[in-house]
Design a protein around this motif. Structure first.
Motif, PDB file in Angstrom:
ATOM      1  N   THR A   6       0.885  -1.121   0.147  1.00 53.34           N
ATOM      2  CA  THR A   6      -0.020   0.172  -0.133  1.00 53.34           C
ATOM      3  C   THR A   6       0.905   1.278   0.117  1.00 53.34           C
ATOM      4  OG1 THR A   6      -1.505  -1.422   1.173  1.00 53.34           O
ATOM      5  CG2 THR A   6      -1.614   1.149   1.337  1.00 53.34           C
ATOM      6  N   PRO A   7       0.427   2.120  -0.703  1.00 52.94           N
ATOM      7  CA  PRO A   7       1.370   3.281  -0.846  1.00 52.94           C
ATOM      8  C   PRO A   7       1.463   4.120   0.473  1.00 52.94           C
ATOM      9  CG  PRO A   7      -0.058   3.314  -2.758  1.00 52.94           C
ATOM     10  CD  PRO A   7      -0.368   2.418  -1.998  1.00 52.94           C
ATOM     11  N   ALA A   8       2.350   4.739   0.852  1.00 58.41           N
ATOM     12  CA  ALA A   8       2.641   5.514   1.912  1.00 58.41           C
ATOM     13  C   ALA A   8       1.973   6.986   1.669  1.00 58.41           C
ATOM     14  CB  ALA A   8       4.049   5.813   2.445  1.00 58.41           C
ATOM     15  N   ILE A   9       1.435   7.477   2.694  1.00 60.11           N
ATOM     16  CA  ILE A   9       0.817   8.940   2.525  1.00 60.11           C
ATOM     17  C   ILE A   9       1.758   9.833   2.923  1.00 60.11           C
ATOM     18  CG2 ILE A   9      -1.261  10.261   2.828  1.00 60.11           C
ATOM     19  CD1 ILE A   9      -1.711   7.724   1.140  1.00 60.11           C
ATOM     20  N   LEU A  10       2.099  10.813   2.139  1.00 60.54           N
ATOM     21  CA  LEU A  10       3.067  12.005   2.844  1.00 60.54           C
ATOM     22  C   LEU A  10       2.158  13.265   2.591  1.00 60.54           C
ATOM     23  CD1 LEU A  10       5.748  12.788   3.995  1.00 60.54           C
ATOM     24  CD2 LEU A  10       6.541  13.056   1.721  1.00 60.54           C
ATOM     25  N   ALA A  35       2.577  10.045   6.846  1.00 60.76           N
ATOM     26  CA  ALA A  35       3.500  10.700   7.517  1.00 60.76           C
ATOM     27  C   ALA A  35       3.328  12.365   6.961  1.00 60.76           C
ATOM     28  CB  ALA A  35       4.962  10.271   7.305  1.00 60.76           C
ATOM     29  N   SER A  36       4.061  13.171   7.663  1.00 57.75           N
ATOM     30  CA  SER A  36       4.371  14.503   7.214  1.00 57.75           C
ATOM     31  C   SER A  36       5.319  15.095   7.000  1.00 57.75           C
ATOM     32  CB  SER A  36       3.380  15.452   8.147  1.00 57.75           C
ATOM     33  OG  SER A  36       2.994  16.855   7.229  1.00 57.75           O
ATOM     34  N   VAL A  37       5.545  16.023   6.244  1.00 57.72           N
ATOM     35  CA  VAL A  37       6.886  16.936   5.946  1.00 57.72           C
ATOM     36  C   VAL A  37       6.861  17.678   7.191  1.00 57.72           C
ATOM     37  CG1 VAL A  37       8.097  18.694   4.610  1.00 57.72           C
ATOM     38  CG2 VAL A  37       6.618  17.015   3.481  1.00 57.72           C
ATOM     39  N   PRO A  38       8.084  17.659   8.013  1.00 57.40           N
ATOM     40  CA  PRO A  38       8.188  18.230   9.190  1.00 57.40           C
ATOM     41  C   PRO A  38       8.195  19.808   9.033  1.00 57.40           C
ATOM     42  CG  PRO A  38      10.341  17.243   8.712  1.00 57.40           C
ATOM     43  CD  PRO A  38       9.124  16.680   7.794  1.00 57.40           C
ATOM     44  N   PRO A  39       7.887  20.425  10.204  1.00 54.83           N
ATOM     45  CA  PRO A  39       7.981  22.185  10.105  1.00 54.83           C
ATOM     46  C   PRO A  39       9.539  22.301   9.902  1.00 54.83           C
ATOM     47  CG  PRO A  39       6.570  21.468  11.864  1.00 54.83           C
ATOM     48  CD  PRO A  39       7.099  20.270  11.237  1.00 54.83           C
ATOM     49  N   LEU A  54      10.717  18.424   1.663  1.00 60.39           N
ATOM     50  CA  LEU A  54      10.067  17.438   0.957  1.00 60.39           C
ATOM     51  C   LEU A  54      10.946  16.427   0.629  1.00 60.39           C
ATOM     52  CD1 LEU A  54       7.500  16.164  -0.307  1.00 60.39           C
ATOM     53  CD2 LEU A  54       7.659  18.054  -2.021  1.00 60.39           C
ATOM     54  N   ASP A  55      12.070  16.704  -0.023  1.00 63.17           N
ATOM     55  CA  ASP A  55      12.843  15.810  -0.555  1.00 63.17           C
ATOM     56  C   ASP A  55      13.283  14.666   0.596  1.00 63.17           C
ATOM     57  OD1 ASP A  55      13.867  14.669  -3.110  1.00 63.17           O
ATOM     58  OD2 ASP A  55      15.948  15.265  -2.071  1.00 63.17           O
ATOM     59  N   ALA A  56      13.620  15.524   1.640  1.00 56.91           N
ATOM     60  CA  ALA A  56      14.431  14.700   2.784  1.00 56.91           C
ATOM     61  C   ALA A  56      13.275  13.841   3.425  1.00 56.91           C
ATOM     62  CB  ALA A  56      14.660  15.668   3.978  1.00 56.91           C
ATOM     63  N   ALA A  57      11.931  14.342   3.399  1.00 57.00           N
ATOM     64  CA  ALA A  57      10.727  13.383   3.815  1.00 57.00           C
ATOM     65  C   ALA A  57      10.646  12.077   3.267  1.00 57.00           C
ATOM     66  CB  ALA A  57       9.651  14.313   4.173  1.00 57.00           C
ATOM     67  N   LEU A  58      10.814  12.456   1.745  1.00 56.18           N
ATOM     68  CA  LEU A  58      10.740  11.248   0.889  1.00 56.18           C
ATOM     69  C   LEU A  58      11.620  10.273   0.921  1.00 56.18           C
ATOM     70  CD1 LEU A  58       9.402  13.170  -2.586  1.00 56.18           C
ATOM     71  CD2 LEU A  58       8.027  11.181  -1.313  1.00 56.18           C
ATOM     72  N   ALA A  59      12.797  10.725   1.280  1.00 51.62           N
ATOM     73  CA  ALA A  59      13.903   9.852   1.363  1.00 51.62           C
ATOM     74  C   ALA A  59      13.869   8.789   2.288  1.00 51.62           C
ATOM     75  CB  ALA A  59      15.304  10.701   1.509  1.00 51.62           C
ATOM     76  N   LYS A  60      13.033   9.386   3.449  1.00 49.39           N
ATOM     77  CA  LYS A  60      12.804   8.424   4.528  1.00 49.39           C
ATOM     78  C   LYS A  60      11.713   7.185   4.429  1.00 49.39           C
ATOM     79  CE  LYS A  60      14.266  11.837   7.938  1.00 49.39           C
ATOM     80  NZ  LYS A  60      13.761  12.712   8.949  1.00 49.39           N
ATOM     81  N   LYS A  87      10.155   8.326  -8.337  1.00 50.54           N
ATOM     82  CA  LYS A  87       8.784   7.699  -8.964  1.00 50.54           C
ATOM     83  C   LYS A  87       7.863   8.210  -7.664  1.00 50.54           C
ATOM     84  CE  LYS A  87       6.410   3.801 -10.380  1.00 50.54           C
ATOM     85  NZ  LYS A  87       5.509   4.528 -11.016  1.00 50.54           N
ATOM     86  N   ILE A  88       6.670   8.819  -8.099  1.00 49.41           N
ATOM     87  CA  ILE A  88       5.602   9.190  -7.174  1.00 49.41           C
ATOM     88  C   ILE A  88       4.427   8.324  -7.743  1.00 49.41           C
ATOM     89  CG2 ILE A  88       4.217  10.837  -6.219  1.00 49.41           C
ATOM     90  CD1 ILE A  88       6.934  10.974  -5.037  1.00 49.41           C
ATOM     91  N   HIS A  89       3.585   7.776  -6.747  1.00 55.30           N
ATOM     92  CA  HIS A  89       2.669   6.832  -7.451  1.00 55.30           C
ATOM     93  C   HIS A  89       1.444   7.678  -7.490  1.00 55.30           C
ATOM     94  CE1 HIS A  89       0.089   3.355  -7.625  1.00 55.30           C
ATOM     95  NE2 HIS A  89      -0.938   3.929  -7.100  1.00 55.30           N
ATOM     96  N   GLY A  90       1.219   8.999  -6.942  1.00 55.88           N
ATOM     97  CA  GLY A  90       0.098   9.853  -7.366  1.00 55.88           C
ATOM     98  C   GLY A  90       0.127  10.952  -6.305  1.00 55.88           C
ATOM     99  N   ALA A  91      -0.557  12.108  -6.572  1.00 60.05           N
ATOM    100  CA  ALA A  91      -0.647  13.280  -5.777  1.00 60.05           C
ATOM    101  C   ALA A  91      -2.031  13.885  -5.809  1.00 60.05           C
ATOM    102  CB  ALA A  91       0.306  14.438  -6.165  1.00 60.05           C
TER     103      ALA A  91
END
Length: 186
Positions: A6-10, A35-39, A54-60, A87-91
């Motif tokens: 199942t895709p993760a939701i960011l 998860a969420s991009v941290p402040p 955003l890129d750092a959050a995706l890297a995790k 690669k992003i599944h969708g937005a």
């Protein structure tokens, strides 16, 4: 296409970051794979810093990801897509703020946004499936501008009706439609 996981939701929040009663915050609490991009601690108005966060959050995150962006978070997402190839599944891009138009009082000034790298708004097709939720009475973006952005990004447009900026000030804590739209992206 069958997904093995199942895709993760960011969540990609806007410039006000995390608001306790915001639909993104509430949705993140409901979904086990969210998860969420941290402040940001510094450079809070910098587009480049927001894109890097955003890129750092995706890297995790390993595996498929669905981005769920709101307001300036949509702009963070489209700027990120111009610079990165993960690669992003969708937005789901909800109530994008038109940062090329002066915003109402209480929001960053047009000149401050321009000086922090938010202009121009990228208008090339996104390299992943996306849908844009547009409000008919959003004080941060005219419907016609959002409709044009969605077309340029190759996104499907979802007319949300009159939902203001789809935030607590407009009466949105919970936004059940978000889960239905995310499910369409899965």
């Amino acid at each position: 296409m069958t997904l093995k996981t199942t895709p993760a939701i960011l969540m990609v929040p806007g410039l006000r970051d995390h608001v306790a009663e915001h639909w993104q915050t509430l949705l993140q609490q409901k979904l086990p794979n969210a998860a969420s991009v941290p402040p940001l601690e510094h450079d809070k108005l910098s587009c480049a810093a927001r894109v890097a966060a955003l890129d750092a959050a995706l890297a995790k995150i390993d595996g498929p990801v669905i981005l769920v962006a709101h307001s300036a978070g949509v702009m963070i997402t489209v700027h990120w897509a111009q610079q990165h190839r993960r690669k992003i599944h969708g937005a789901l891009l909800a109530a994008p703020a038109d940062l090329e138009t002066p915003l109402p009082p209480g929001y960053p000034a047009f000149e401050a946004l321009a000086g922090n790298g938010w202009h121009p708004i990228p208008r090339t097709p996104l390299p992943f499936p996306s849908m844009v939720g547009a409000s008919r009475n959003d004080p941060l973006a005219r419907f016609e501008r959002v409709e044009a952005m969605a077309k340029d990004w190759g996104s499907s447009l979802v007319d949300l009706g009159e939902v203001g900026h789809l935030n607590p000030a407009a009466g949105f804590g919970e936004w059940p439609m978000a889960q239905r739209l995310i499910h369409e992206l899965v």
